[in-house]
Design a protein around this motif. Structure first.
Motif, short mmCIF file in Angstrom:
data_model
loop_
_atom_site.label_atom_id
_atom_site.label_comp_id
_atom_site.label_asym_id
_atom_site.label_seq_id
_atom_site.Cartn_x
_atom_site.Cartn_y
_atom_site.Cartn_z
N SER A 1 0.81 -1.22 0.00
CA SER A 1 0.00 0.00 0.00
C SER A 1 0.84 1.28 0.00
N GLY A 2 2.18 1.15 -0.10
CA GLY A 2 3.03 2.33 0.01
C GLY A 2 2.85 3.32 -1.12
N HIS A 3 2.25 2.90 -2.23
CA HIS A 3 2.05 3.79 -3.37
C HIS A 3 0.82 4.68 -3.20
N LEU A 4 -0.02 4.38 -2.21
CA LEU A 4 -1.25 5.15 -2.02
C LEU A 4 -0.98 6.43 -1.23
N PRO A 5 -1.77 7.47 -1.43
CA PRO A 5 -1.59 8.71 -0.66
C PRO A 5 -2.03 8.50 0.78
N PRO A 6 -1.55 9.31 1.71
CA PRO A 6 -1.98 9.19 3.11
C PRO A 6 -3.50 9.29 3.28
N SER A 7 -4.15 10.06 2.40
CA SER A 7 -5.60 10.25 2.53
C SER A 7 -6.40 9.01 2.17
N ALA A 8 -5.74 7.94 1.72
CA ALA A 8 -6.43 6.68 1.43
C ALA A 8 -6.69 5.88 2.71
N PHE A 9 -6.28 6.43 3.86
CA PHE A 9 -6.40 5.69 5.12
C PHE A 9 -7.08 6.57 6.17
N VAL A 10 -8.14 6.01 6.77
CA VAL A 10 -8.84 6.69 7.86
C VAL A 10 -8.24 6.20 9.17
N LEU A 11 -7.65 7.12 9.92
CA LEU A 11 -6.99 6.78 11.17
C LEU A 11 -7.90 7.14 12.34
N PHE A 12 -7.85 6.33 13.39
CA PHE A 12 -8.68 6.59 14.57
C PHE A 12 -8.01 5.96 15.78
N LEU A 13 -8.29 6.54 16.93
CA LEU A 13 -7.87 5.96 18.20
C LEU A 13 -8.98 5.10 18.79
N GLN A 14 -10.23 5.40 18.40
CA GLN A 14 -11.39 4.66 18.89
C GLN A 14 -12.46 4.70 17.80
N ASN A 15 -13.31 3.69 17.79
CA ASN A 15 -14.53 3.73 17.00
C ASN A 15 -15.55 2.82 17.68
N HIS A 16 -16.71 2.64 17.07
CA HIS A 16 -17.75 1.84 17.73
C HIS A 16 -17.26 0.42 18.02
#
Length: 587
Positions: A365-380
């Motif tokens: 996945s290194g060729h993808l832009p950073p915006s292709a990943f949703v980062l979170f510390l918590q979710n449902h």
């Protein structure tokens, strides 16, 4: 991929004009289908080719109806646009044009501007209750709310992943018009609205498709929820694609998040869904399509989808922050620091790497832009999958939490927070349902057995203390206190960081790319990105109890430090965020 034929009817009750409605049900295993109205009348649907039953009749908006199968069973419309109540109540003919939109010029927001706030509509008091939070969230810096699934489920309390009518917004939350009013009001505040949709299975209660449309499923392949949905069939594909189009076109949702697409056995269905959405949406509109995908298929993010929820990033951070290594955290137990560095520089941690089960997972996945990943510390999931629903700030130190929050909100990945994060809410988020009878017992015991793999719950008596999902108190205890307390220290941190993001990071995000990450020490990393204007963003993160040496950049401007730094050492449990201009001068 199979094309839609003229013989394929739109599923459900389609209002043709002010007086007439066309009813269409795909029921290849039925001999007879009738539509029953609340006034006691009943009309037969006319059999068509390929298992369809269709009727055009005088029927205005608001009419309540059910389908009768073979004179034996009355069922709700599987494509019901609204229910008069629970699943045992009639479906309702809906006029999709009845609502008068106020913010007709709204075209959405570019994806790089996304700051997502995930929420549960029921816990916030339905669609009207969510509306009361919009002004506060806009002032905080949230640019999008993500609603957990709304599709009609049995009962009035549920996470939403047990839905059985994927066209019907859940009746206990409000009417279709109230949902549209919520979306319209959000647009007035500059907030996009995303809907979490579940197209990989139906819930265990209230789904009658097996009775009259067995071909909806394939018994040769199973998911954790039973027989897989057969997306090879044109009628099945259209059922879900038309649902997606309804939410985006009729309700004007700004995006969809597709749940657990790894459980969808026909990947070209996902490509067709994305293609149809892109084709039918006004090119001027910004519509976001994101996925949850345990398979880490980077290729899917180049086929019409904007991003994936990055569980890898969460899991590595969780191990570093809490030291927990039970169950799925075991995959991050040995090298969490190295894995976090890989995540920050390449997106996924698992890119074909072997899991604890001895199987490879993921794609490069290194060729993808950073915006292709949703980062979170918590979710449902990551809160609610805990036995007692504890939030992350209750499992780690305030200093570590502040440092991790800086990474979340200032990295070029798309940040997502869960309702209550901004206040460090004390209320848990528990797993809740409102099943009854035998199913309630099965869900309760199943929930408790899920934790047998966790060392803390090896004892059966300990597992019996896990809250009953079906108890009203389990739902009530999960309501977060979202009182706007300006003295709340976590709220102040969120306000500061989101202000920085919108001022310093967001305008530079288009065309951003990772420049790599390195391990500074155990629990400490440094990551760099080249932003769209050529400037360099660097985040140094120390989640250890010891100061860590680093090489300062004299030309860099400090954007944020969660704790005062000392010389060439990162303070324990701290983050340092800097920005360097393209010319090497302080930007």
């Amino acid at each position: 991929m199979p094309l839609r034929t003229l013989e394929t009817w739109p599923h459900g009750a389609t209002l043709l004009d002010a007086e007439y409605t066309r009813f269409a049900l795909w029921a290849p295993d039925a001999f007879y289908v009738g539509v029953e109205f609340d006034d006691g009348t009943s009309l037969p649907l006319l059999p068509q080719a390929d298992g369809w039953f269709v009727l055009k009749t005088r029927c205005p908006p608001g009419t309540r109806y059910r389908y009768n199968i073979d004179g034996e069973l009355s069922v709700p419309d599987p494509a019901s646009r609204a229910q008069a109540g629970d699943l045992d109540q009639p479906s309702i003919v809906v006029d999709p044009l009845a609502y008068q939109w106020q913010h007709t010029a709204w075209q959405g927001r570019p994806w790089h501007e996304a700051v997502i706030y995930e929420l549960h509509v029921g816990l916030l008091g339905g669609y009207a209750g969510v509306e009361t939070q919009l002004a506060r969230l806009a002032a905080l810096g949230v640019t999008a709310i993500e609603l957990m699934p709304l599709a009609q489920f049995p009962g009035d309390r549920n996470w939403g992943y047990d839905g059985v009518l994927p066209y019907a917004p859940h009746a206990s939350y409000g009417t279709p018009e109230q949902l549209k009013h919520l979306i319209d009001t959000a647009h007035g505040h500059g907030i996009a609205v995303i809907l979490d949709v579940v197209y990989n299975h139906f819930g265990p209660d209230g789904n009658y498709l097996h009775r009259y449309a067995k071909s909806f499923f394939r018994e040769d392949q199973h998911t954790p929820w039973g027989a897989a949905i057969d997306f090879r069939r044109r009628e099945v594909r259209d059922f879900f694609i038309d649902s997606a189009l309804m939410w985006v076109l009729e309700y004007r949702f700004d995006g969809l998040r597709l749940d657990a697409v790894h459980a969808i056995e026909d990947p070209d269905f996902l490509q067709e869904l994305a293609q149809k959405v892109r084709q039918q949406v006004d090119p001027a509109r910004h519509v976001w399509l994101t996925v949850e995908n345990e398979h880490n298929q980077a290729s899917l993010l180049q086929q019409g989808f904007d991003a994936q929820w990055n569980d890898d990033g969460h899991n590595a951070l969780h191990v570093l922050l809490t030291g927990e290594t039970d169950a799925y955290y075991e995959d991050y137990a040995e090298q969490p620091t190295e894995q976090l560095a890989r995540c920050l520089s390449q997106g996924f941690v698992f890119q074909g790497h072997t899991t604890r089960h001895g199987t490879p997972r993921g794609e490069p996945s290194g060729h993808l832009p950073p915006s292709a990943f949703v980062l979170f510390l918590q979710n449902h999931d990551q809160i609610g999958n805990r036995a007692f629903g504890e939030r992350l700030h209750q499992l780690t130190s305030p200093e570590a939490m502040a440092a991790a929050t800086a990474l979340l909100l200032l990295s070029p990945m798309i940040p997502m927070l869960f309702m209550g994060d901004e206040f460090a809410a004390d209320a848990p988020f528990l797993f809740f349902t409102s099943h009854h009878g035998e199913l309630a017992d099965l869900v309760r015991e199943g929930r408790r057995n899920e934790f047998a793999a966790f060392s803390a719950f090896a004892d059966e008596h300990k597992r019996e203390q896990i809250p009953d999902p079906n108890a009203q108190g389990t739902f009530d205890d999960s309501r977060p206190d979202l009182t706007d307390n300006t003295q709340n220290s976590m709220l102040g941190l969120y306000q500061q960081l989101l202000s920085l993001r919108h001022r310093e990071i967001t305008p530079r995000l288009p065309a951003a790319q990772a420049l790599g990450a390195e391990v500074l020490a155990d629990h400490a990393v440094s990551a760099r990105w080249r932003l769209g204007d050529g400037s360099q963003l660097q985040i140094r993160l120390n989640l250890s109890a010891r100061p860590v040496a680093y090489h300062p950049s004299p030309e860099a401007r400090v954007l944020f430090e969660s704790a005062p730094q000392q010389g060439n050492e990162l303070t324990a449990y701290s983050a340092l965020v800097t920005l360097t201009s393209p010319t090497g001068e302080r930007p």
